[in-house]
Design a protein around this motif. Structure first.
Motif, short mmCIF file in Angstrom:
data_model
loop_
_atom_site.label_atom_id
_atom_site.label_comp_id
_atom_site.label_asym_id
_atom_site.label_seq_id
_atom_site.Cartn_x
_atom_site.Cartn_y
_atom_site.Cartn_z
N LEU A 256 29.13 41.09 -22.92
CA LEU A 256 28.27 41.39 -24.08
C LEU A 256 27.70 40.14 -24.72
O LEU A 256 26.62 40.19 -25.32
CB LEU A 256 29.07 42.16 -25.13
CG LEU A 256 29.72 43.47 -24.72
CD1 LEU A 256 30.55 44.02 -25.88
CD2 LEU A 256 28.67 44.48 -24.29
N HIS A 257 28.43 39.03 -24.62
CA HIS A 257 28.08 37.83 -25.40
C HIS A 257 28.73 36.64 -24.72
O HIS A 257 29.86 36.73 -24.24
CB HIS A 257 28.62 38.00 -26.83
CG HIS A 257 28.38 36.86 -27.75
ND1 HIS A 257 27.17 36.63 -28.37
CD2 HIS A 257 29.20 35.88 -28.18
CE1 HIS A 257 27.26 35.56 -29.13
NE2 HIS A 257 28.49 35.09 -29.04
N ASN A 258 28.01 35.52 -24.71
CA ASN A 258 28.55 34.33 -24.03
C ASN A 258 28.06 33.08 -24.73
O ASN A 258 27.02 32.52 -24.39
CB ASN A 258 28.12 34.34 -22.56
CG ASN A 258 28.65 33.14 -21.78
OD1 ASN A 258 29.49 32.39 -22.29
ND2 ASN A 258 28.19 32.96 -20.57
N ASP B 126 34.63 39.10 -36.22
CA ASP B 126 34.89 37.68 -35.94
C ASP B 126 35.64 36.98 -37.07
O ASP B 126 35.11 36.09 -37.72
CB ASP B 126 33.59 36.94 -35.64
CG ASP B 126 32.91 37.44 -34.37
OD1 ASP B 126 33.59 38.10 -33.57
OD2 ASP B 126 31.71 37.19 -34.20
N SER C 88 19.13 40.20 -33.94
CA SER C 88 18.11 39.68 -33.03
C SER C 88 16.80 40.45 -33.12
O SER C 88 15.75 39.94 -32.73
CB SER C 88 18.63 39.72 -31.59
OG SER C 88 18.97 41.06 -31.23
N ARG D 148 37.99 39.35 -26.12
CA ARG D 148 37.39 38.05 -26.45
C ARG D 148 38.12 36.96 -25.67
O ARG D 148 39.34 36.78 -25.81
CB ARG D 148 37.46 37.76 -27.94
CG ARG D 148 36.74 36.45 -28.30
CD ARG D 148 37.01 36.00 -29.71
NE ARG D 148 36.47 36.92 -30.67
CZ ARG D 148 37.05 37.19 -31.83
NH1 ARG D 148 38.19 36.63 -32.14
NH2 ARG D 148 36.49 38.03 -32.68
#
Length: 319
Positions: free
Chosen positions: A37-39, A233, A120, A55
């Motif tokens: 999903l996210h990097n 987070d 975004s 995570r």
């Protein structure tokens, strides 16, 4: 740095996907369609079809034991909030509320949520500012909840001390061309100021009240979902003044925070915290050689840091 941290971004994503999938299977989660999903600093892996996100730390200078200790604090605080119905992304009930160790890495498991209005997608500056102002008001509500957290043993401003010191040490070993030797000296002198602040915060700012904080600008870490907003987070959870969580939200955001919270923000303390936040970004240049697209995103903030007077403590505390 360890081997995964010298991989390319694609290699880190592939490595994290494999690691998360194997860790999930160890917990009985037979993910059939895992996806990244996210990097960025962490790789987030959705163990689809399970509603679980893993995570995987991708870029870090701390030892794995220190990462695990930090993750335990995050899971404890986020779990405590979730148990009380607070609007947070909760630890996954399908995994233990403990970091999961595998191949020398430390992983955490979270509930999967669907973001309906991602940041975004907001391109209009006025709309973006309005969004952050609203989310800063939400942060006031989060702080009211966090004020009741019983963990007085949380470290004070741990995203700064020792975290920034570790990144500056890495920059000293492997300088980045964006930062001159004189600027690195300035950064290290500013870090010494932060060490003195953390060592005796009450002497520097007698009126400040320390409490549990999100630690990483909660206004920037709020997800909008079909059922409302969720804060995510909490990996930098710490104790400190609320001003640390209000850095870089702008004057309108600060005013909204004061309106919602009913408390005044200490502008002098906020200024010190904003200088500290900029120094944290300077330290993030330590990762730029590992992630080439990172430096251009950091450059404007590094420019803001250059334009400020060097970080210092109030006169009474410095004497």
């Amino acid at each position: 740095m360890t081997d995964p941290e010298i991989m390319t971004a694609d290699q880190r994503a592939e490595y994290a996907l494999d690691l998360a999938t194997r860790a999930g299977r160890g917990l009985g989660l037979q993910a059939e369609e895992p996806r990244v999903l996210h990097n960025v600093f962490n790789v987030l892996v959705h163990l689809a079809p399970h509603p679980v996100v893993v995570r995987v730390p991708a870029l870090a200078v701390a030892m794995v034991e220190e990462q695990a200790a930090k993750q335990r604090r995050e899971l404890a605080v986020a779990g405590w909030l979730a148990d009380r119905g607070a609007p947070v992304v909760a630890p996954s009930p399908l995994a233990p509320r403990e970091p999961v160790a595998l191949d020398g890495r430390s992983l955490t498991f979270w509930e999967f949520v669907t973001e309906t209005d991602p940041l975004s997608g907001v391109t209009d500056p006025a709309a973006l500012e309005k969004r952050f102002v609203e989310q800063t008001g939400w942060a006031a509500q989060l702080h009211a909840l966090l004020a009741g957290y019983p963990g007085d043993d949380l470290p004070v401003l741990s995203p700064l001390v020792p975290a920034v010191g570790l990144t500056l040490d890495e920059l000293a070993r492997n300088p980045h061309p964006m930062l001159t030797a004189a600027e690195l000296d300035r950064a290290r002198a500013e870090y010494a100021v932060l060490e003195a602040l953390v060592q005796d915060f009450s002497a520097c700012f007698p009126g400040a009240r320390l409490q549990t904080l999100h630690g990483d600008s909660p206004a920037y870490n709020a997800l909008r979902t079909a059922t409302g907003h969720l804060f995510s987070d909490f990996e930098d959870v710490t104790r400190g003044p609320v001003e640390w969580d209000l850095t870089l939200v702008g004057p309108a955001g600060v005013e909204e925070y004061e309106r919602v919270s009913g408390t005044a923000v200490d502008r002098a303390l906020l200024d010190v915290m904003e200088g500290a936040r900029l120094l944290q970004v300077v330290g993030a240049l330590a990762f730029a050689t590992l992630k080439p697209d990172l430096a251009p995103t950091l450059e404007p903030v590094v420019g803001l840091w250059r334009s400020r007077a060097p970080l210092s403590l109030p006169d009474a505390a410095a004497s």
